[in-house]
Design a protein around this motif. Structure first.
Motif, PDB file in Angstrom:
ATOM      1  N   SER A 101       0.834  -1.202   0.000  1.00  0.00           N
ATOM      2  CA  SER A 101       0.000   0.000   0.000  1.00  0.00           C
ATOM      3  C   SER A 101       0.866   1.250   0.000  1.00  0.00           C
ATOM      4  CB  SER A 101      -0.890   0.033   1.251  1.00  0.00           C
ATOM      5  OG  SER A 101      -1.641  -1.144   1.363  1.00  0.00           O
ATOM      6  N   SER A 120      -8.224   2.889  -3.623  1.00  0.00           N
ATOM      7  CA  SER A 120      -9.284   2.329  -2.782  1.00  0.00           C
ATOM      8  C   SER A 120     -10.518   3.219  -2.869  1.00  0.00           C
ATOM      9  CB  SER A 120      -8.817   2.259  -1.326  1.00  0.00           C
ATOM     10  OG  SER A 120      -9.917   1.972  -0.509  1.00  0.00           O
ATOM     11  N   THR A 122     -13.101   2.675  -0.818  1.00  0.00           N
ATOM     12  CA  THR A 122     -13.828   2.566   0.446  1.00  0.00           C
ATOM     13  C   THR A 122     -13.031   3.050   1.653  1.00  0.00           C
ATOM     14  OG1 THR A 122     -13.018   0.316   0.628  1.00  0.00           O
ATOM     15  CG2 THR A 122     -15.217   0.587  -0.302  1.00  0.00           C
ATOM     16  N   GLN A 123     -11.717   3.138   1.526  1.00  0.00           N
ATOM     17  CA  GLN A 123     -10.930   3.443   2.717  1.00  0.00           C
ATOM     18  C   GLN A 123     -10.417   4.882   2.705  1.00  0.00           C
ATOM     19  OE1 GLN A 123      -8.325  -0.003   2.196  1.00  0.00           O
ATOM     20  NE2 GLN A 123      -9.000  -0.704   4.196  1.00  0.00           N
ATOM     21  N   VAL A 124     -10.213   5.428   3.901  1.00  0.00           N
ATOM     22  CA  VAL A 124      -9.585   6.738   4.014  1.00  0.00           C
ATOM     23  C   VAL A 124      -8.263   6.557   4.748  1.00  0.00           C
ATOM     24  CG1 VAL A 124     -11.731   8.036   4.034  1.00  0.00           C
ATOM     25  CG2 VAL A 124     -10.756   7.247   6.193  1.00  0.00           C
TER      26      VAL A 124
END
Ligand SMILES: CC(C)(COP(=O)(O)OP(=O)(O)OC[C@H]1O[C@@H](n2cnc3c(N)ncnc32)[C@H](O)[C@@H]1OP(=O)(O)O)[C@@H](O)C(=O)NCCC(=O)NCCS
Length: 132
Positions: A101, A120, A122-124
């Motif tokens: 990542s 992504s 959906t992610q922060v």
């Protein structure tokens, strides 16, 4: 241009600090900080003769997760595919890791997509600083 892992061609901490300076990153970091980082985790340098002109490293458990950090190419050497090669060599070293990542600015998404990173949906990203 010579692209080598730190274990193949040792990267001098002072060269890394010069690259940070080129992009106004981390003025607080010392040669000792960088030396410590280099002895622990994978890192890769790009050399023009004796001059370090690119650097990238990973933070990893060496098994299931890795995070790419500090990807930098000196401003005199950009848009010549140096960054792509640098990233590719570091990723080869991390090929056994399940998920790799990184954090980046939106404009650099195409740069990382070329090496098969996917944004992504959906992610922060959350950060916690020790001295807020
Ligand atoms: C990001 C960085 C490492 C890219 O290095 P580079 O050697 O210039 O990159 P490359 O030449 O390999 O780029 C390959 C492709 O990535 C994309 N790309 C690279 N830099 C880009 C930028 N600033 N904006 C948008 N796309 C970019 C382009 O598609 C480019 O292909 P093209 O030149 O044919 O258009 C360099 O610009 C840099 O050091 N920037 C300052 C530090 C930084 O922000 N690092 C990233 C931290 S997440």
């Amino acid at each position: 241009m010579d692209v080598k892992l730190h274990r193949e061609r040792p990267i001098p901490p002072e060269g890394v600090l010069e690259l940070y300076q080129n992009v106004n990153w981390w003025p607080e970091r010392t040669p000792e900080d960088v030396a410590r980082v280099l002895e622990r985790d994978p890192a890769c340098g790009v050399w023009d003769g004796e001059r370090l002109v690119g650097f990238a490293r990973a933070v990893t458990d060496d098994r299931v997760r890795a995070y790419i950090e500090d990807v930098v190419v000196h401003s005199d050497y950009r848009r010549q595919a140096v960054g792509q090669e640098l990233l590719a060599v570091l990723l080869k070293e991390l090929a056994h890791i399940d998920v790799v990542s990184l954090f980046c600015e939106p404009e650099l998404v195409p740069f990382y997509e070329k090496n098969n990173f996917r944004r992504s949906r959906t992610q922060v990203v959350m950060h916690r600083k020790s001295h807020p």
